[in-house]
Design a protein around this motif. Structure first.
Motif, PDB file in Angstrom:
ATOM      1  N   ASP A   1     -38.124 -30.520 -51.727  1.00 47.53           N
ATOM      2  CA  ASP A   1     -38.747 -30.860 -52.322  1.00 47.53           C
ATOM      3  C   ASP A   1     -40.739 -30.930 -51.407  1.00 47.53           C
ATOM      4  O   ASP A   1     -40.720 -29.983 -51.046  1.00 47.53           O
ATOM      5  CB  ASP A   1     -39.290 -31.631 -53.741  1.00 47.53           C
ATOM      6  N   ASP A   2     -41.099 -32.158 -51.439  1.00 44.47           N
ATOM      7  CA  ASP A   2     -42.354 -33.243 -50.474  1.00 44.47           C
ATOM      8  C   ASP A   2     -41.262 -33.371 -49.666  1.00 44.47           C
ATOM      9  O   ASP A   2     -42.680 -34.102 -48.690  1.00 44.47           O
ATOM     10  CB  ASP A   2     -42.805 -33.823 -51.535  1.00 44.47           C
TER      11      ASP A   2
ATOM     12  N   ARG B   1     -40.273 -36.739 -48.525  1.00 43.71           N
ATOM     13  CA  ARG B   1     -39.824 -37.233 -48.570  1.00 43.71           C
ATOM     14  C   ARG B   1     -38.646 -37.918 -48.887  1.00 43.71           C
ATOM     15  O   ARG B   1     -38.551 -38.992 -47.387  1.00 43.71           O
ATOM     16  CB  ARG B   1     -40.037 -38.189 -50.610  1.00 43.71           C
TER      17      ARG B   1
ATOM     18  N   HIS C   1     -37.672 -35.387 -58.549  1.00 46.33           N
ATOM     19  CA  HIS C   1     -39.036 -34.816 -58.296  1.00 46.33           C
ATOM     20  C   HIS C   1     -39.478 -33.875 -58.585  1.00 46.33           C
ATOM     21  O   HIS C   1     -38.955 -33.101 -59.305  1.00 46.33           O
ATOM     22  CB  HIS C   1     -39.093 -34.003 -56.272  1.00 46.33           C
TER      23      HIS C   1
ATOM     24  N   ASN D   1     -42.511 -30.835 -60.139  1.00 47.29           N
ATOM     25  CA  ASN D   1     -43.874 -30.897 -59.357  1.00 47.29           C
ATOM     26  C   ASN D   1     -44.425 -29.661 -60.690  1.00 47.29           C
ATOM     27  O   ASN D   1     -43.612 -28.921 -60.881  1.00 47.29           O
ATOM     28  CB  ASN D   1     -43.897 -29.983 -58.980  1.00 47.29           C
TER      29      ASN D   1
ATOM     30  N   ALA E   1     -47.843 -34.125 -59.084  1.00 44.37           N
ATOM     31  CA  ALA E   1     -46.006 -34.326 -58.513  1.00 44.37           C
ATOM     32  C   ALA E   1     -45.865 -35.674 -59.060  1.00 44.37           C
ATOM     33  O   ALA E   1     -46.760 -36.789 -58.321  1.00 44.37           O
ATOM     34  CB  ALA E   1     -46.537 -34.142 -56.806  1.00 44.37           C
TER      35      ALA E   1
ATOM     36  N   ASN F   1     -42.460 -38.776 -57.531  1.00 45.44           N
ATOM     37  CA  ASN F   1     -41.348 -38.661 -57.174  1.00 45.44           C
ATOM     38  C   ASN F   1     -40.831 -40.339 -57.644  1.00 45.44           C
ATOM     39  O   ASN F   1     -41.551 -41.122 -58.344  1.00 45.44           O
ATOM     40  CB  ASN F   1     -41.530 -39.239 -56.113  1.00 45.44           C
TER      41      ASN F   1
END
Length: 413
Positions: A121-122, A124, A220, A222, A231, A233
């Motif tokens: 994902d991002d 994180r 997550h 998006n 986006a 979380n």
């Protein structure tokens, strides 16, 4: 006759090589940094840090229809750390960054075994931390499934310090270095929406034979359509941290919006709220992002969750940014972030931590890229108490300047 056998052998070898693919590439990445308040406030009497660190990597990949193999060897060199004519690497940073094999099991299934990057994902919670010259990797077994926009990854790991301690099943004690890890990541694409679910358990060693198990779970999301993107979380943590510390009510929530105003301008805005510690002795309500690319979040000066702030007052990060395409080969980004604690400091009764400005510029040349940045923190009243530096003794300017050269040669493909 012997010559015919040799020719036949060469033809068979060429046929096998034609059915496979071999790649060999590298990376040379020196970065020079001037640190005058990076990661924490610098007192007026302290001298700034200045250094250059180079990452050198050599990557080899081999793939066939039934399996893939990958090997990445790297060294991280601090300029001047080795005395002249020294016969060994003083910092012991020469190592294998990745070494894995991926076996195709059929019908969308595969398994990836060995030292590898886990990035989702991002980034994180799980990321490769490529900004750090050493990067981040995991020794794990990964079972993968992918079909029709759906992906499932199941990772399992059991870590040991060295073979000498093989008689002792518990020998991994570094802070937040897990003894065991079980991770399930699910992702499904629905047109313009990508949705992920993460479930992860980390077992931390607490001596012999105790283990604390911490669970991290969340989603997550998006969404992108046209020039607009959003986006989000939402993660929670429960269980126990290192040292049998009970985790209760820990969470991380974020929302980020992006808008492409034109071919050359992109705008962004967002907020992240990370819970802090408001529990009693032996407990904590503080969330910790664990194994993500934390440098990517909460300001490039790494004041939060990069080897610090692990059990503190949490964080509320409100940020805006803009990206400018200056030309076909150059880009400029500007981000402004305002920080407050998710809770007030007990010593001050407030939580005004400050504002950070990050400026990054990059320029591509033929075969290499130059990147540079300038960041400055305007500390709030409570940042001094949080970092243990009195305002009267702190330097007037807290800033960080860096420049980096990136060369990624392709030797064989």
């Amino acid at each position: 006759m012997k010559k015919q056998y040799v020719i036949l052998g060469l033809l068979l070898g060429c046929l096998q090589f034609a059915q496979a693919q071999f790649t060999l590439d590298g990376e040379f990445r020196p970065r020079t940094e001037y640190l005058h308040g990076f990661g924490s406030l610098i007192p007026e009497a302290s001298e700034p840090d200045f250094f250059t660190v180079t990452r050198a990597r050599l990557n080899a990949g081999y793939s066939t229809e039934s399996y893939k193999m990958y090997l990445s060897i790297q060294d991280v060199l601090l300029w001047g750390e080795n005395p002249q004519i020294v016969h060994s690497d003083a910092n012991n940073h020469f190592d294998i960054f990745e070494a894995w094999a991926e076996l195709q099991l059929g019908k969308g299934w595969s398994t990836k075994l060995g030292r590898q990057v886990l990035s989702y994902d991002d980034q994180r919670i799980l990321g490769g931390l490529d900004w750090a010259q050493q990067g981040r990797n995991h020794d794990a077994a990964l079972l993968k499934y992918s079909k029709d926009g759906f992906a499932l990854d199941l990772a399992l790991a059991f870590n040991q310090d060295n073979l000498a301690s093989a008689g002792n099943l518990y020998a991994t004690t570094a802070l937040f270095s897990y003894k065991t890890m079980q991770m399930l990541h699910l992702n499904k694409k629905f047109g313009n929406l990508s949705a992920s679910l993460l479930l992860m358990n980390n077992g931390f060693q607490n001596g012999t034979p105790g283990v604390s198990n911490l669970q991290t779970m969340g989603t997550h999301l998006n969404y992108k359509k046209g020039s607009f993107g959003v986006a989000a979380n939402a993660y929670i943590q429960t269980g126990q941290r290192v040292g049998d510390v009970d985790v209760k009510g820990a969470y991380d929530l974020s929302l980020d919006l992006t808008y492409k105003a034109s071919e050359k301008v992109g705008l962004s805005a967002g907020v992240e709220v990370i819970s802090g510690n408001d529990a009693g002795a032996g407990e904590t309500g503080a969330f910790f992002p664990l194994y993500g690319t934390n440098h990517k979040f909460n300001g490039l000066m790494d004041y939060f969750y990069v080897g610090n702030h692990a059990n503190s007052i949490g964080l509320v990060d409100i940020h805006v940014g803009a990206d400018f395409k200056l030309s076909e080969t150059s880009n400029l980004s500007l981000n402004i972030l305002n920080f407050t604690g998710e809770q007030d400091l007990a010593a001050t009764g407030s939580s005004k931590l400050g504002t950070e400005v990050d400026l990054v510029i990059s320029k591509k040349f033929k075969g290499y890229t130059l990147v540079g940045g300038y960041s400055q923190l305007f500390a709030g009243d409570d940042m001094y108490a949080l970092k243990g530096v009195t305002e009267a003794n702190a330097a007037n300017t807290q800033n960080w300047i860096w420049t980096m050269l990136v060369i990624k040669p392709k030797f064989l493909n």
